[in-house]
Design a protein around this motif. Sequence first.
Motif, PDB file in Angstrom:
ATOM      1  N   TYR A  21      -7.970  -4.071  -7.105  1.00  0.00           N
ATOM      2  CA  TYR A  21      -7.711  -3.624  -5.680  1.00  0.00           C
ATOM      3  C   TYR A  21      -6.682  -4.784  -5.066  1.00  0.00           C
ATOM      4  CZ  TYR A  21     -11.635  -0.636  -6.123  1.00  0.00           C
ATOM      5  OH  TYR A  21     -12.656   0.281  -6.133  1.00  0.00           O
TER       6      TYR A  21
ATOM      7  N   GLU B  88      -2.855   2.855  -4.032  1.00  0.00           N
ATOM      8  CA  GLU B  88      -4.275   3.412  -3.438  1.00  0.00           C
ATOM      9  C   GLU B  88      -4.375   2.653  -2.106  1.00  0.00           C
ATOM     10  OE1 GLU B  88      -7.296   2.294  -6.351  1.00  0.00           O
ATOM     11  OE2 GLU B  88      -6.999   3.839  -7.616  1.00  0.00           O
ATOM     12  N   SER B  89      -3.835   1.372  -1.929  1.00  0.00           N
ATOM     13  CA  SER B  89      -4.185   0.630  -0.551  1.00  0.00           C
ATOM     14  C   SER B  89      -3.578   1.540   0.383  1.00  0.00           C
ATOM     15  CB  SER B  89      -3.510  -0.660  -0.714  1.00  0.00           C
ATOM     16  OG  SER B  89      -1.970  -0.587  -0.757  1.00  0.00           O
TER      17      SER B  89
ATOM     18  N   TYR C 220      -6.464   3.784   1.256  1.00  0.00           N
ATOM     19  CA  TYR C 220      -7.632   3.258   1.661  1.00  0.00           C
ATOM     20  C   TYR C 220      -7.549   2.882   3.013  1.00  0.00           C
ATOM     21  CZ  TYR C 220      -9.238   2.504  -3.010  1.00  0.00           C
ATOM     22  OH  TYR C 220      -9.537   2.629  -4.451  1.00  0.00           O
TER      23      TYR C 220
ATOM     24  N   ASP D 129      -9.627   4.326   6.325  1.00  0.00           N
ATOM     25  CA  ASP D 129     -10.410   3.493   7.450  1.00  0.00           C
ATOM     26  C   ASP D 129     -10.250   3.988   8.751  1.00  0.00           C
ATOM     27  OD1 ASP D 129     -11.459   1.858   5.257  1.00  0.00           O
ATOM     28  OD2 ASP D 129      -9.754   0.203   5.626  1.00  0.00           O
TER      29      ASP D 129
ATOM     30  N   LEU E 101      -9.927  10.883  -0.801  1.00  0.00           N
ATOM     31  CA  LEU E 101     -10.673   9.944   0.270  1.00  0.00           C
ATOM     32  C   LEU E 101     -11.140  10.671   1.400  1.00  0.00           C
ATOM     33  CD1 LEU E 101      -8.506   6.673  -0.188  1.00  0.00           C
ATOM     34  CD2 LEU E 101     -11.116   6.917  -0.593  1.00  0.00           C
TER      35      LEU E 101
ATOM     36  N   TYR F 231     -13.871   3.594  -2.970  1.00  0.00           N
ATOM     37  CA  TYR F 231     -13.762   3.217  -1.629  1.00  0.00           C
ATOM     38  C   TYR F 231     -14.632   2.247  -1.228  1.00  0.00           C
ATOM     39  CZ  TYR F 231     -13.117   3.677   3.636  1.00  0.00           C
ATOM     40  OH  TYR F 231     -13.117   3.435   4.708  1.00  0.00           O
TER      41      TYR F 231
ATOM     42  N   TRP G 202     -12.961  -0.993  -2.470  1.00  0.00           N
ATOM     43  CA  TRP G 202     -11.960  -1.189  -1.373  1.00  0.00           C
ATOM     44  C   TRP G 202     -12.787  -2.231  -0.327  1.00  0.00           C
ATOM     45  CZ3 TRP G 202      -7.555  -2.250   0.261  1.00  0.00           C
ATOM     46  CH2 TRP G 202      -7.042  -2.068   1.639  1.00  0.00           C
ATOM     47  N   ARG G 203     -13.705  -1.717   0.211  1.00  0.00           N
ATOM     48  CA  ARG G 203     -14.350  -2.576   1.313  1.00  0.00           C
ATOM     49  C   ARG G 203     -14.823  -3.883   0.718  1.00  0.00           C
ATOM     50  NH1 ARG G 203     -13.982   0.427   6.196  1.00  0.00           N
ATOM     51  NH2 ARG G 203     -16.007  -0.342   6.669  1.00  0.00           N
TER      52      ARG G 203
END
Length: 496
Positions: A340, A379-380, A383, A387, A421, A475, A478-479
Motif C-alpha cells: 500500500y 489503488e491509492s 482509496y 474515504d 470500492l 480497503y 488501506w485503512r
Amino acid sequence: MKQQHILSIDQGTTSCRAIIFDKSGKSLGTGQKEFKQHFPQPGWVEHDASEILSTQIECIKDAIKSAGIKPEDIACVGVTNQRETTVVWNRETGKPIHHAIVWQCRRTQEIAVELGKESDTFRQKTGLIPDAYFSGPKVRWILDNVSGARDLAAQGKLAFGTIDTWLIWNLTADHNHVTEPSNASRTMMFNIHSLDWDDDLLKRLNVPKNMMPNVVASNANFGLTDEKLLGFSAPICADLGDQQAALFGQACTQPGMAKCTYGTGSFLLANIGAHAKMVPGLLTTIAWQLENGPATYAFEGAIFVAGAAIQWLRDGLGIITSSEETEKMANSLKSNEGVYFVPALVGLGSPWWNSDVRGTIVGLTRGSSKAHFVRAALESMAYQIADVANDMKDSGINLSELRVDGGATKNNFMLQFQSDLLGVPVVRSSQVESTAWGVAALAGIKAGLFSQKDFESQWKSDAKVHPHTSRAVEYEGWRKALRGAFACAGVERMVP
C-alpha cells in the motif's frame, strides 16, 4: 456561420490551455503550453503570474489558428482556472509584487493552524477547514513578507485575485477587477451564506477589504476582451473554478449528482442544492451562482495527490517512462500482495486535513517489483475517493453513480477498482474536456447560443464500469496503512 464559437480559457496548475468549441461541445482547436514551476524551499510552490498571462495569450492565439477560424468569429468567452492560487499586484503598474503562491504550497500552514484554533468561525462562514491550501493565509503571508506591501495596501494600491481575477483584469479592455462565488468561496475570506466578503474574516486574516475584487454571478458580464491584446473583442460570459466547471460540464446540475476529476490531485464534488450543509472532513463550497438566482452548493473532497503520484513514479523514482504503462503493469499482478502507498507527499487533504503526515509505502518484500509500486499508486487514487464518498454517505448523499473525467480515467484498471470500492457504476464522459467545456457551456448559454436543457441533453458517456468484485479486504488494508502513516508522523488524530 460567424459568432457561433466559444473560447474556453482553461488555466491549470502546470499548463495554460485554450480551446475553441462549437455549440455541440466539439473541440475545433486547442492551444496548450506548460510554464515553469518554482520551488524556492521544500514544501513551497510558486508561479510567475506574468508568465501565466503571456503563456495564456499565446495559447488563445494558437487555439484560434488551429481551429481555422477568424478571431471575430468568437461569440463569447469562458474562464476556468486552478483555484486558491493567489496573486497580489500593484494596481498602478499592473505588476505582481511577488510570485503567485500556488494552492499546493504549504508555507502558510502555521497561519492556518493559528486561525483554526481561534474558533469555528471560518468553518461556519466559509464551509472550509482552515488550511494552507486556501487563499486567505497566502494573501496575509505576502502582505507580511514583501517589503512595503502593507503600506501599499493601506493606500489602496494593491489588488488581490485568484488566477481567474488576474486573467480577467489583464484580458479585459477596462481592466475589470472581478471574480465570482465558486472562486471566492475558496479564499477563507468569503461568506458562502451572504455571498460577500466577510469583514470579520478579513480582520482576522489582517487583509484590507480594498484589495478584494467585486463578486458577481458566475454567468455575469465580466467585460469585453481587449482587441488590441487578443485580436478580437468578445464578452467574457462565464467564470468558474476548475472543479466546479467540471461539475457543470458533467451536467451534474441536480442535487445528489456527483463527479470526480482525476488530475494532479483528485476532486470529488456532489451537488447538494440551494442550502449549505456542513459535514466533518468535507468542504462545503459554492458550485456556482447564476444571475438572479440562489447559489448552488456542493460537498467537496479535495485529494492533494492523485496523478501526481504517477508523475512521482516517473520523474522522482524513474520506475516508469510514461503513464500509459501503468495499466498493463497493474494488471500483471493478481492482487496488491499487501503493498500500500499512502501518497501524503504534501500532507493529506480530505477527509483527514493533516499537513504533518508524509508519504509511506508498506508491505514490501523481496518479491516486490515496479508493478507493486505502480499498482499501489493507482489503488491509492481510488482509496482516497472511497474515504470521501463514505463521509458523503454518512451525510445522506448516497451516490447512484459517479461521473468521472481527467487523465487517469483512461486507465481501465483504476476505473474498475474505483467502481468495486464504491459499489456503484463509474461513468466516463465522452466529453474529455469536462472542465473547459463546462465553463464554455455556461458562457454559451448566457450568450444565447443554446439552452441549458439542450446542453444537459447532449451529455453522453463513452464507458460505464460496473462493480464486480468486493474490495473490503483491500480497503481495510488501506485503512491500516493510513493509521501507520499517522503513527510515523506522531500525529494524534488517527484514522478510525
